[in-house]
Enzyme design. Structure first.
Site, PDB file in Angstrom:
ATOM      1  N   TYR A   1       1.276  -1.296   0.021  1.00 24.64           N
ATOM      2  CA  TYR A   1       0.074   0.183  -0.033  1.00 24.64           C
ATOM      3  C   TYR A   1       0.679   1.127  -0.154  1.00 24.64           C
ATOM      4  O   TYR A   1      -0.228   2.441   0.587  1.00 24.64           O
ATOM      5  CB  TYR A   1      -0.838   0.212   1.010  1.00 24.64           C
ATOM      6  CG  TYR A   1      -1.947  -0.566   0.985  1.00 24.64           C
ATOM      7  CD1 TYR A   1      -2.137  -1.637  -0.236  1.00 24.64           C
ATOM      8  CD2 TYR A   1      -2.915  -0.930   2.186  1.00 24.64           C
ATOM      9  CE1 TYR A   1      -3.250  -2.782   0.252  1.00 24.64           C
ATOM     10  CE2 TYR A   1      -4.162  -2.258   2.437  1.00 24.64           C
ATOM     11  CZ  TYR A   1      -4.028  -3.087   0.797  1.00 24.64           C
ATOM     12  OH  TYR A   1      -5.045  -3.413   1.127  1.00 24.64           O
TER      13      TYR A   1
ATOM     14  N   LYS B   1       4.828 -14.252   5.602  1.00 24.36           N
ATOM     15  CA  LYS B   1       4.879 -15.239   4.052  1.00 24.36           C
ATOM     16  C   LYS B   1       6.789 -15.247   3.799  1.00 24.36           C
ATOM     17  O   LYS B   1       6.763 -14.652   2.430  1.00 24.36           O
ATOM     18  CB  LYS B   1       4.244 -14.574   3.019  1.00 24.36           C
ATOM     19  CG  LYS B   1       4.272 -15.572   1.820  1.00 24.36           C
ATOM     20  CD  LYS B   1       2.853 -17.281   1.834  1.00 24.36           C
ATOM     21  CE  LYS B   1       3.030 -17.735   1.213  1.00 24.36           C
ATOM     22  NZ  LYS B   1       2.741 -19.301   0.728  1.00 24.36           N
TER      23      LYS B   1
ATOM     24  N   ASP C   1      -1.401 -17.592   4.133  1.00 29.10           N
ATOM     25  CA  ASP C   1      -2.413 -18.327   3.526  1.00 29.10           C
ATOM     26  C   ASP C   1      -2.792 -19.317   4.464  1.00 29.10           C
ATOM     27  O   ASP C   1      -3.540 -19.592   4.643  1.00 29.10           O
ATOM     28  CB  ASP C   1      -1.572 -18.893   2.426  1.00 29.10           C
ATOM     29  CG  ASP C   1      -0.516 -19.597   2.669  1.00 29.10           C
ATOM     30  OD1 ASP C   1       0.663 -19.053   3.207  1.00 29.10           O
ATOM     31  OD2 ASP C   1       0.447 -20.116   1.559  1.00 29.10           O
TER      32      ASP C   1
ATOM     33  N   ASP D   1      -5.322  -6.943   6.014  1.00 30.71           N
ATOM     34  CA  ASP D   1      -6.623  -5.891   5.554  1.00 30.71           C
ATOM     35  C   ASP D   1      -7.708  -7.410   4.758  1.00 30.71           C
ATOM     36  O   ASP D   1      -8.450  -7.155   5.414  1.00 30.71           O
ATOM     37  CB  ASP D   1      -6.124  -5.411   4.149  1.00 30.71           C
ATOM     38  CG  ASP D   1      -6.734  -3.846   3.921  1.00 30.71           C
ATOM     39  OD1 ASP D   1      -8.723  -4.440   4.509  1.00 30.71           O
ATOM     40  OD2 ASP D   1      -6.697  -4.152   3.036  1.00 30.71           O
TER      41      ASP D   1
ATOM     42  N   ASP E   1     -11.044  -9.472   6.738  1.00 27.83           N
ATOM     43  CA  ASP E   1     -11.808  -9.323   6.219  1.00 27.83           C
ATOM     44  C   ASP E   1     -12.857 -10.676   6.607  1.00 27.83           C
ATOM     45  O   ASP E   1     -13.644 -11.063   6.618  1.00 27.83           O
ATOM     46  CB  ASP E   1     -12.070  -8.765   5.063  1.00 27.83           C
ATOM     47  CG  ASP E   1     -12.029  -7.772   5.164  1.00 27.83           C
ATOM     48  OD1 ASP E   1     -12.189  -6.876   5.956  1.00 27.83           O
ATOM     49  OD2 ASP E   1     -12.371  -7.107   3.482  1.00 27.83           O
TER      50      ASP E   1
END
Length: 326
Positions: free
Chosen positions: A120, A167, A199, A223, A227
């Site tokens: 971002y 990751k 993941d 983020d 969610d």
């Protein structure tokens, strides 16, 4: 003491749920001065800019900001606002409430998301026609800062389980630095922790969320994982968030502008009201914050509820019920 609060409804249902939070705060015995400002799609259409300089100055000068939602201009509104308040940590709690048909009713998670860099950072380029790149930025300073905040948050709020999401097996340099730095912070603090590939963590959160407490994440991972957690507890209408800076902060629901229901008066105000409760904690009104949370929890348990929760109440009716509980 008077607290100046910037109120920026933004777009879509932000225009409906933000006044709900202001109504709830108005019921408390706290001296708030609400300063209203505009930003978002309609503001850009009217003025040529999604975030006018006047709005930016109001947010910078306020003690805290309540923000509703951003539409197509989200990148031009919320990212600069987070920068204006100096936010380095995005705090997103996700917990299941009694009385709701949650997919995973044992869920009680808090995502501590790095808020300044990662993908971002806004560094994108077109190398040639049909080829574009995105630069991911990870720094030791920002990684250390978010890790310190995450472990402090866990200790302050009684969470025993802290997980560092990463990751690093693929993004060896960037997430490698994030992981190494967060582990060093944990070791210096003598804090217990686990690590998890982001993941694989997504799968485990969906299956056994009760095994996790505080999750410290790079920007994009936080983020997405928060969610996912929203789906475990009943939807985005239940997730508040705080963007914490050294001296300023911004509070917003995790949900977006929801243009499909905007203007219908049926948006769930819970996430916005719970974001206001997080603001009360930030301003050092813990008892009032808990009172607001308890009022929301009571209404979620017994009703009335908005359509996203299986009810038929309007935004106004649900807000009035929370006010009555107060």
């Amino acid at each position: 003491m008077t607290h100046e609060i910037a109120v920026i409804p933004g777009d879509g249902i932000g225009q409906e749920v933000t006044p709900a939070a202001v109504d709830v705060l108005g019921e408390l015995n706290i001296d708030f001065e609400f300063v209203h400002a505009e930003a978002g799609d309609e503001t850009k259409a009217e003025t040529g800019t999604a975030l006018p300089e006047e709005t930016a100055e109001i947010a910078a000068d306020a003690d805290a900001t309540l923000f509703g939602a951003a539409g197509e201009t989200a990148a031009d509104v919320i990212l600069p606002l987070r920068s204006i308040v100096g936010s380095f940590a995005n705090v997103r709690p996700a917990r299941a409430y009694p009385g709701l048909d949650a997919l995973q009713p044992e869920t009680d998670l808090v995502f501590i998301r790095e808020n300044t860099e990662g993908v971002y950072s806004g560094i994108e380029d077109e190398i040639t026609e049909g080829v574009r790149t995105l630069t991911r930025v990870i720094t030791e300073d920002a990684s250390e800062k978010i890790a310190e905040y995450g472990f402090q948050y866990a200790k302050r709020n009684g969470y025993d389980d802290v997980t560092i999401a990463h990751k690093a097996n693929v993004m060896r340099e960037t997430d490698g630095l994030f992981l190494d730095t967060a582990e060093r912070v944990a070791e210096e603090r003598g804090a217990e922790y686990d690590t998890a590939l982001m993941d694989a963590l997504a799968m485990h959160l969906a299956m056994t969320p009760e095994e996790y407490g505080v999750v410290i994440c790079p920007n994009l991972a936080g983020d997405m994982l928060s969610d996912l957690a929203a789906g475990l507890v009943g939807g985005l209408g239940l997730l508040p968030s705080a963007n914490i800076g050294e001296e300023n902060a911004l509070f917003e629901p995790v949900h977006g502008s929801a243009p499909d229901i905007a203007g219908e008066g049926v948006a769930n105000p819970s996430a916005m009201i719970l974001s206001a409760a997080m603001m009360l904690d930030h301003l050092e009104y813990p008892e009032e914050a808990e009172t607001v949370r308890a009022a929301v929890e009571s209404v979620l348990d017994s009703g009335p509820r908005t359509p996203d929760l299986g009810g038929s109440a309007s935004t106004e009716e649900m807000t009035e019920a929370v006010v009555d509980e107060l």
